[in-house]
Design a protein around this motif. Structure first.
Motif, mmCIF file in Angstrom:
data_model
loop_
_atom_site.group_PDB
_atom_site.id
_atom_site.type_symbol
_atom_site.label_atom_id
_atom_site.label_comp_id
_atom_site.label_asym_id
_atom_site.label_seq_id
_atom_site.Cartn_x
_atom_site.Cartn_y
_atom_site.Cartn_z
ATOM 1 N N ASP A 89 0.840 -1.197 0.000
ATOM 2 C CA ASP A 89 0.000 0.000 0.000
ATOM 3 C C ASP A 89 0.876 1.248 0.000
ATOM 4 N N SER A 90 0.569 2.192 -0.878
ATOM 5 C CA SER A 90 1.375 3.413 -0.985
ATOM 6 C C SER A 90 1.160 4.370 0.183
ATOM 7 N N HIS A 91 0.087 4.186 0.935
ATOM 8 C CA HIS A 91 -0.170 5.052 2.079
ATOM 9 C C HIS A 91 0.663 4.607 3.280
ATOM 10 N N THR A 92 1.146 5.569 4.045
ATOM 11 C CA THR A 92 1.932 5.275 5.242
ATOM 12 C C THR A 92 1.052 5.364 6.472
ATOM 13 N N GLY A 93 1.055 4.291 7.268
ATOM 14 C CA GLY A 93 0.240 4.247 8.473
ATOM 15 C C GLY A 93 1.001 4.700 9.696
ATOM 16 N N VAL A 94 0.369 4.543 10.854
ATOM 17 C CA VAL A 94 0.950 5.044 12.092
ATOM 18 C C VAL A 94 2.242 4.317 12.443
ATOM 19 N N PHE A 95 2.305 2.987 12.198
ATOM 20 C CA PHE A 95 3.527 2.255 12.513
ATOM 21 C C PHE A 95 4.684 2.710 11.615
ATOM 22 N N GLY A 96 4.382 2.984 10.363
ATOM 23 C CA GLY A 96 5.413 3.466 9.460
ATOM 24 C C GLY A 96 5.932 4.834 9.859
ATOM 25 N N VAL A 97 5.027 5.731 10.226
ATOM 26 C CA VAL A 97 5.426 7.081 10.655
ATOM 27 C C VAL A 97 6.278 7.005 11.912
ATOM 28 N N LEU A 98 5.823 6.213 12.898
ATOM 29 C CA LEU A 98 6.576 6.102 14.143
ATOM 30 C C LEU A 98 7.947 5.462 13.920
ATOM 31 N N GLY A 99 7.997 4.416 13.087
ATOM 32 C CA GLY A 99 9.272 3.777 12.806
ATOM 33 C C GLY A 99 10.243 4.724 12.130
ATOM 34 N N LEU A 100 9.744 5.509 11.185
ATOM 35 C CA LEU A 100 10.598 6.455 10.476
ATOM 36 C C LEU A 100 11.081 7.558 11.403
ATOM 37 N N ILE A 101 10.190 8.072 12.241
ATOM 38 C CA ILE A 101 10.586 9.118 13.191
ATOM 39 C C ILE A 101 11.660 8.594 14.146
ATOM 40 N N MET A 102 11.457 7.386 14.668
ATOM 41 C CA MET A 102 12.426 6.829 15.593
ATOM 42 C C MET A 102 13.785 6.615 14.922
ATOM 43 N N ALA A 103 13.782 6.104 13.701
ATOM 44 C CA ALA A 103 15.037 5.849 13.009
ATOM 45 C C ALA A 103 15.794 7.146 12.744
ATOM 46 N N LEU A 104 15.103 8.154 12.243
ATOM 47 C CA LEU A 104 15.759 9.430 11.954
ATOM 48 C C LEU A 104 16.215 10.117 13.241
ATOM 49 N N ALA A 105 15.390 10.032 14.290
ATOM 50 C CA ALA A 105 15.762 10.668 15.551
ATOM 51 C C ALA A 105 16.994 10.006 16.159
ATOM 52 N N LEU A 106 17.022 8.670 16.165
ATOM 53 C CA LEU A 106 18.175 7.962 16.708
ATOM 54 C C LEU A 106 19.425 8.238 15.875
ATOM 55 N N LYS A 107 19.262 8.279 14.564
ATOM 56 C CA LYS A 107 20.393 8.559 13.681
ATOM 57 C C LYS A 107 20.987 9.934 13.986
ATOM 58 N N CYS A 108 20.139 10.934 14.054
ATOM 59 C CA CYS A 108 20.609 12.299 14.303
ATOM 60 C C CYS A 108 21.177 12.455 15.710
ATOM 61 N N ALA A 109 20.526 11.835 16.693
ATOM 62 C CA ALA A 109 21.002 11.942 18.073
ATOM 63 C C ALA A 109 22.367 11.286 18.234
ATOM 64 N N ALA A 110 22.540 10.101 17.642
ATOM 65 C CA ALA A 110 23.813 9.398 17.771
ATOM 66 C C ALA A 110 24.933 10.163 17.074
ATOM 67 N N LEU A 111 24.669 10.696 15.888
ATOM 68 C CA LEU A 111 25.692 11.469 15.177
ATOM 69 C C LEU A 111 26.040 12.750 15.918
ATOM 70 N N THR A 112 25.049 13.399 16.514
ATOM 71 C CA THR A 112 25.299 14.624 17.271
ATOM 72 C C THR A 112 26.154 14.335 18.499
ATOM 73 N N ALA A 113 26.024 13.140 19.076
ATOM 74 C CA ALA A 113 26.804 12.776 20.258
ATOM 75 C C ALA A 113 28.277 12.528 19.933
#
Length: 281
Positions: free
Chosen positions: A132-156
């Motif tokens: 399905d081309s639509h992104t659901g809540v699990f997809g949004v949360l997974g993407l947010i978590m991945a990008l947030a962890l990526k940015c936080a770890a690199l900033t550290a």
């Protein structure tokens, strides 16, 4: 870029014919590299490259090389941004540069995979949701978590470590997809990854590894990244890929192109987390 030279006008001598064969092979490998760039990024490629489905099946060998180019660009953006802004801004711009170059292909795969696996049900339902081309809540949360962890770890990380980590993590995380392509069943009759899934040989493994392993050894030997961080990052990455592969087999019986995106993103994030953790040990 100009067309490759015509190789048919050389004298008919054994040495000349050997040289022609080597040059043809070099041109073909260059063509495969450009096809990998076309497949995995939005960067333009020369017109002479052309296209053939048989070539595309073998372009997977340069998946890590395409990642290396993405990592170099992201690292350069980070280094330039550090001249004007604090590390968190530099990291966001570097990650954004990677998103733009790849067209967020792997992030899209991660989101689709999170949607399918998060929704639950049988394999057929999971695959239907992932398609399905639509992104659901699990997809949004997974993407947010991945990008947030990526940015936080690199900033550290210290700035010079973050620059090197970006260069290394992008090709390394793409190499992490090879075991799935080699060992698991591809589940789509159609799809962008189908041509790549049809064949991956030992030669593809070797060429892909040759892009990453010398760089990894150089960074370790030169002390450009903490060796403890490298080991911890690699360990987390391997464990994450192993766990995801088992999960895919258990839940859907194989993998799809979306699963490869999820593996690449997870491996990249886990590598950064391993590096960041080494600073606190």
């Amino acid at each position: 870029m100009a067309s490759p030279p015509d190789l048919h006008d050389l004298p008919d001598l054994p040495e000349a014919q050997a040289a022609v064969g080597m040059r043809r092979k070099a041109v073909h490998e260059l063509r495969l590299f450009f096809l990998a760039l076309q497949f995995f990024t939005r960067l333009p490629i020369p017109r002479w490259v052309g296209f053939d489905a048989a070539w595309q099946r073998h372009a997977i060998r340069y998946f890590p090389a395409a990642g290396l180019l993405v990592g170099i660009v992201a690292s350069a953006v980070y280094a330039l941004a550090m001249l004007f802004w604090p590390p968190v801004v530099a990291v966001l711009l570097a990650v954004g540069a990677g998103l733009w170059i790849t067209g967020a292909m792997h992030e899209d795969g991660l989101a689709d995979t999170c949607d399918g696996l998060g929704a639950g049900g049988g394999a057929e339902r999971i695959l239907r949701i992932m398609r399905d081309s639509h992104t659901g809540v699990f997809g949004v949360l997974g993407l947010i978590m991945a990008l947030a962890l990526k940015c936080a770890a690199l900033t550290a990380l210290p700035p010079h470590h973050a620059c090197i980590a970006l260069v290394l993590a992008h090709p390394l995380s793409r190499l992490a997809c090879f075991p799935l392509i080699r060992k698991l069943d591809y589940l789509r009759e159609e799809g962008k990854a189908k041509a790549l899934a049809e064949q991956i040989t030992v030669a593809e493994y070797r060429i892909g590894a040759a892009t990453v392993l010398p760089l990894l050894l150089l960074i370790a030997a030169g002390g450009w990244l903490p060796r403890a961080g490298l080991l911890f990052g690699l360990l987390l990455m391997l464990l994450g890929v192993w766990w995801l592969a088992r999960l895919f087999v258990k839940r859907i019986g194989g993998y799809t192109g979306d699963c490869l995106g999820a593996v690449q993103q997870s491996a990249e994030v886990l590598f950064y987390l391993g590096l960041a953790a080494a600073l606190r040990i």
